[in-house]
Design a protein around this motif. Structure first.
Motif, PDB file in Angstrom:
ATOM      1  N   SER A 168       1.398   4.014  -3.081  1.00 39.53           N
ATOM      2  CA  SER A 168       0.988   5.327  -2.702  1.00 39.53           C
ATOM      3  C   SER A 168       2.101   6.066  -3.025  1.00 39.53           C
ATOM      4  CB  SER A 168       0.743   5.632  -1.421  1.00 39.53           C
ATOM      5  OG  SER A 168      -0.432   4.887  -1.094  1.00 39.53           O
ATOM      6  N   ALA A 169       3.462   5.860  -2.761  1.00 39.34           N
ATOM      7  CA  ALA A 169       4.675   6.770  -2.907  1.00 39.34           C
ATOM      8  C   ALA A 169       5.002   6.779  -4.288  1.00 39.34           C
ATOM      9  CB  ALA A 169       5.645   6.098  -2.275  1.00 39.34           C
TER      10      ALA A 169
ATOM     11  N   TYR B   8       2.850   6.248  -7.149  1.00 40.03           N
ATOM     12  CA  TYR B   8       1.558   6.704  -7.749  1.00 40.03           C
ATOM     13  C   TYR B   8       0.946   7.804  -7.132  1.00 40.03           C
ATOM     14  CZ  TYR B   8       2.703   2.449 -10.845  1.00 40.03           C
ATOM     15  OH  TYR B   8       3.121   1.719 -11.625  1.00 40.03           O
ATOM     16  N   HIS B   9       0.993   8.867  -7.631  1.00 38.08           N
ATOM     17  CA  HIS B   9       0.064   9.772  -6.803  1.00 38.08           C
ATOM     18  C   HIS B   9      -1.332   9.310  -7.015  1.00 38.08           C
ATOM     19  CE1 HIS B   9      -0.931  14.363  -6.703  1.00 38.08           C
ATOM     20  NE2 HIS B   9      -1.706  13.832  -5.872  1.00 38.08           N
TER      21      HIS B   9
ATOM     22  N   GLU C 269      -1.598  15.197  -0.840  1.00 37.34           N
ATOM     23  CA  GLU C 269      -2.385  13.945  -0.551  1.00 37.34           C
ATOM     24  C   GLU C 269      -1.962  12.912   0.294  1.00 37.34           C
ATOM     25  OE1 GLU C 269      -4.009  13.200  -4.494  1.00 37.34           O
ATOM     26  OE2 GLU C 269      -5.646  12.686  -3.123  1.00 37.34           O
TER      27      GLU C 269
ATOM     28  N   ARG D 268       0.867  -1.429  -0.219  1.00 35.51           N
ATOM     29  CA  ARG D 268       0.061  -0.125   0.024  1.00 35.51           C
ATOM     30  C   ARG D 268       0.694   1.384   0.028  1.00 35.51           C
ATOM     31  NH1 ARG D 268      -4.468   3.092   3.038  1.00 35.51           N
ATOM     32  NH2 ARG D 268      -6.124   1.309   2.577  1.00 35.51           N
ATOM     33  N   GLU D 269       1.934   1.294   0.791  1.00 36.35           N
ATOM     34  CA  GLU D 269       2.579   2.404   1.052  1.00 36.35           C
ATOM     35  C   GLU D 269       3.378   2.643  -0.212  1.00 36.35           C
ATOM     36  OE1 GLU D 269       2.234   4.779   3.451  1.00 36.35           O
ATOM     37  OE2 GLU D 269       0.893   3.371   4.159  1.00 36.35           O
TER      38      GLU D 269
ATOM     39  N   ARG E  93      -6.813   7.923  -0.679  1.00 34.80           N
ATOM     40  CA  ARG E  93      -7.469   8.867   0.313  1.00 34.80           C
ATOM     41  C   ARG E  93      -8.871   9.083   0.008  1.00 34.80           C
ATOM     42  NH1 ARG E  93      -9.041  14.010  -0.322  1.00 34.80           N
ATOM     43  NH2 ARG E  93      -8.325  14.259  -2.514  1.00 34.80           N
TER      44      ARG E  93
ATOM     45  N   LEU F 124     -10.579   6.305   1.898  1.00 32.47           N
ATOM     46  CA  LEU F 124     -10.747   6.344   3.384  1.00 32.47           C
ATOM     47  C   LEU F 124     -11.578   7.425   3.729  1.00 32.47           C
ATOM     48  CD1 LEU F 124      -6.794   6.306   4.211  1.00 32.47           C
ATOM     49  CD2 LEU F 124      -8.496   4.969   5.237  1.00 32.47           C
ATOM     50  N   THR F 125     -11.668   8.316   2.857  1.00 31.30           N
ATOM     51  CA  THR F 125     -12.810   9.487   2.903  1.00 31.30           C
ATOM     52  C   THR F 125     -14.022   8.949   3.172  1.00 31.30           C
ATOM     53  OG1 THR F 125     -11.239  11.147   1.732  1.00 31.30           O
ATOM     54  CG2 THR F 125     -13.574  11.562   1.905  1.00 31.30           C
ATOM     55  N   ASN F 126     -14.498   8.081   2.137  1.00 34.26           N
ATOM     56  CA  ASN F 126     -15.577   7.456   2.262  1.00 34.26           C
ATOM     57  C   ASN F 126     -15.916   6.655   3.358  1.00 34.26           C
ATOM     58  OD1 ASN F 126     -16.346   8.675  -0.253  1.00 34.26           O
ATOM     59  ND2 ASN F 126     -15.679   6.770  -1.437  1.00 34.26           N
ATOM     60  N   GLY F 127     -15.029   5.786   3.778  1.00 34.89           N
ATOM     61  CA  GLY F 127     -15.041   5.189   4.913  1.00 34.89           C
ATOM     62  C   GLY F 127     -15.217   5.734   6.214  1.00 34.89           C
ATOM     63  N   TYR F 128     -14.400   6.992   6.327  1.00 36.72           N
ATOM     64  CA  TYR F 128     -14.281   7.756   7.523  1.00 36.72           C
ATOM     65  C   TYR F 128     -15.794   8.191   7.829  1.00 36.72           C
ATOM     66  CZ  TYR F 128     -12.876  11.077  11.218  1.00 36.72           C
ATOM     67  OH  TYR F 128     -12.911  11.516  12.192  1.00 36.72           O
ATOM     68  N   ALA F 129     -16.513   9.015   6.434  1.00 33.52           N
ATOM     69  CA  ALA F 129     -17.758   9.419   6.565  1.00 33.52           C
ATOM     70  C   ALA F 129     -18.703   8.445   7.011  1.00 33.52           C
ATOM     71  CB  ALA F 129     -18.276  10.057   5.264  1.00 33.52           C
TER      72      ALA F 129
ATOM     73  N   HIS G   2       1.501  15.986  -4.356  1.00 35.24           N
ATOM     74  CA  HIS G   2       1.393  14.491  -4.000  1.00 35.24           C
ATOM     75  C   HIS G   2       1.693  14.343  -2.471  1.00 35.24           C
ATOM     76  CE1 HIS G   2       2.669   9.909  -4.594  1.00 35.24           C
ATOM     77  NE2 HIS G   2       2.164   9.995  -3.729  1.00 35.24           N
TER      78      HIS G   2
ATOM     79  N   GLU H  60      -2.116   6.883  -4.387  1.00 32.86           N
ATOM     80  CA  GLU H  60      -2.414   7.648  -3.272  1.00 32.86           C
ATOM     81  C   GLU H  60      -3.839   8.465  -2.941  1.00 32.86           C
ATOM     82  OE1 GLU H  60       1.129   9.351  -0.989  1.00 32.86           O
ATOM     83  OE2 GLU H  60      -0.358   8.744   0.463  1.00 32.86           O
ATOM     84  N   HIS H  61      -4.101   9.067  -4.282  1.00 33.25           N
ATOM     85  CA  HIS H  61      -5.457   9.926  -4.479  1.00 33.25           C
ATOM     86  C   HIS H  61      -6.512   8.640  -4.018  1.00 33.25           C
ATOM     87  CE1 HIS H  61      -8.325  12.334  -5.718  1.00 33.25           C
ATOM     88  NE2 HIS H  61      -8.894  11.550  -6.409  1.00 33.25           N
TER      89      HIS H  61
ATOM     90  N   TYR I  44      -9.526   6.848  10.635  1.00 33.30           N
ATOM     91  CA  TYR I  44     -10.383   5.677  10.481  1.00 33.30           C
ATOM     92  C   TYR I  44     -10.083   4.480  11.578  1.00 33.30           C
ATOM     93  CZ  TYR I  44     -12.806   2.077   7.880  1.00 33.30           C
ATOM     94  OH  TYR I  44     -13.612   1.200   7.343  1.00 33.30           O
TER      95      TYR I  44
END
Lengths: 189, 189
Positions: A114-115, A117-118, B121, A110-111, A125, A128-133, B118, A121-122, B132
């Motif tokens: 993310s590192a 490919y921007h 992000e 995962r890391e 994110r 996680l945004t959806n999950g957090y909400a 990046h 990472e997007h 989360y």
DNA sequence: CGCGCGATTGAGTAATTTCAAATCTAGTGG
DNA sequence: CCACTAGATTTGAAATTACTCAATCGCGCG
């Protein structure tokens, strides 16, 4: 794997080249009913994207009672994130309820994704945004709603799940005993 | 603003140049006790990073009872993320409990920062990751722990908050009445 | 001094849990 | 096709727990 591509491309487009590389970070695993993906006390090596089947993520208390933190179906991600991100021992369990398949991703994977490919990472994110909400909503519901209301909210959010899994697991998700849940929809709704 | 830089650099280093640009996306706002940052029914234009003071994020039910979703102090982020991310009306309220300051960031700002850097992000992903995991833990606790246990967990997690805010708000966070909470630590433990 | 807010305490009530037993259902093998 | 079994669901009754409502206490501040 094609399904993974579609899933990622719901959020960000990928070239063939990119996807060819990205997919090497994931490993496919078939899972049969009752099989564990995460077991409390163990290290958590992977997080899982569900390709098919039904899974539950749950906490087991001292008396052997289950409390379901999350169900997972196709395109849902599932993990004990406290143990995964912080490299601790799992306190949650993940078990297959209906045979299916998952993709496995390590934390390094995962890391690295993310590192490198921007875009990825997007992607993470946004997920996680959806999950957090969603979790924020769940907490509001657990705090403020009666069991009846929680049951109704659940059946609106996951109308299909209600049909497909034993109701006792829904009770464990809502935080009531199965007897109480049973009485909720027999005694006037 | 220096505090913001430190906060971001806990996760990723920034050049002076970068930070000069990044900080233009944030606006400072002083907030007095009892002031609202988010009000249910309104659109949610900003998310907030707390620089100082104490805030609560809560749901208000039909009978006027409060349920606290989150407290926020320095370096905590706070928002009704369902309304913010999905551009809906707020169902939560955010209010200042102790005078302080916040930085305000619009959704466009967040997305622009994420797209352009990046690094940013990454920053947001890491913050969401931690958030989360914390919410997953809170849900587990709400489902499986008794009020006593939740109170103990809370006091271990936020030992300072217990001293600084009225206990009735802690009750609203734990999901019990203030009377019950009061009895918890007078009656044996 | 007295007001106002928060915390505590008591008593009665409401809701949920627990334990036990009965019923129902789907899948299995004969 | 039927009988059997294991698991799931329902039902009943008692016990527990938390809630509500009301009264009292304590403290800081004008």
């Amino acid at each position: 794997m094609e399904r993974l591509r579609k899933h990622i491309e719901e959020i960000t487009p990928l070239s063939d080249e990119e996807f060819e590389h990205i997919k090497t970070f994931f490993t496919l695993r078939k899972v049969r009913k009752h099989q564990y993906l995460i077991q409390e006390g163990d290290a958590v090596g992977y997080e899982y994207v569900v390709l098919g089947g039904i899974f539950k993520l749950f906490y087991l208390d001292g008396e052997g009672k289950e409390y379901i933190v999350q169900f997972a179906r196709v395109n849902w991600w599932m993990c004990d994130y406290n143990a995964y991100f912080f490299k601790g021992k799992a306190t949650l369990n993940a078990v297959c309820m209906e045979e299916g398949e998952v993709l496995c991703l390590t934390l390094q994977g995962r890391e690295k994704l993310s590192a490198d490919y921007h875009k990825m990472e997007h992607f993470f994110r946004v997920k996680l945004t959806n999950g957090y909400a969603a979790l924020q909503r769940r907490i509001t519901s657990l705090l403020s709603s009666t069991p009846q209301e929680r049951y109704r909210e659940f059946s609106e959010l996951y109308p299909n799940l209600i049909q497909e899994i034993p109701k006792k697991y829904i009770a464990e998700y809502l935080g009531v005993s199965r007897e109480t849940l049973s009485r909720l929809y027999s005694n006037g709704k």
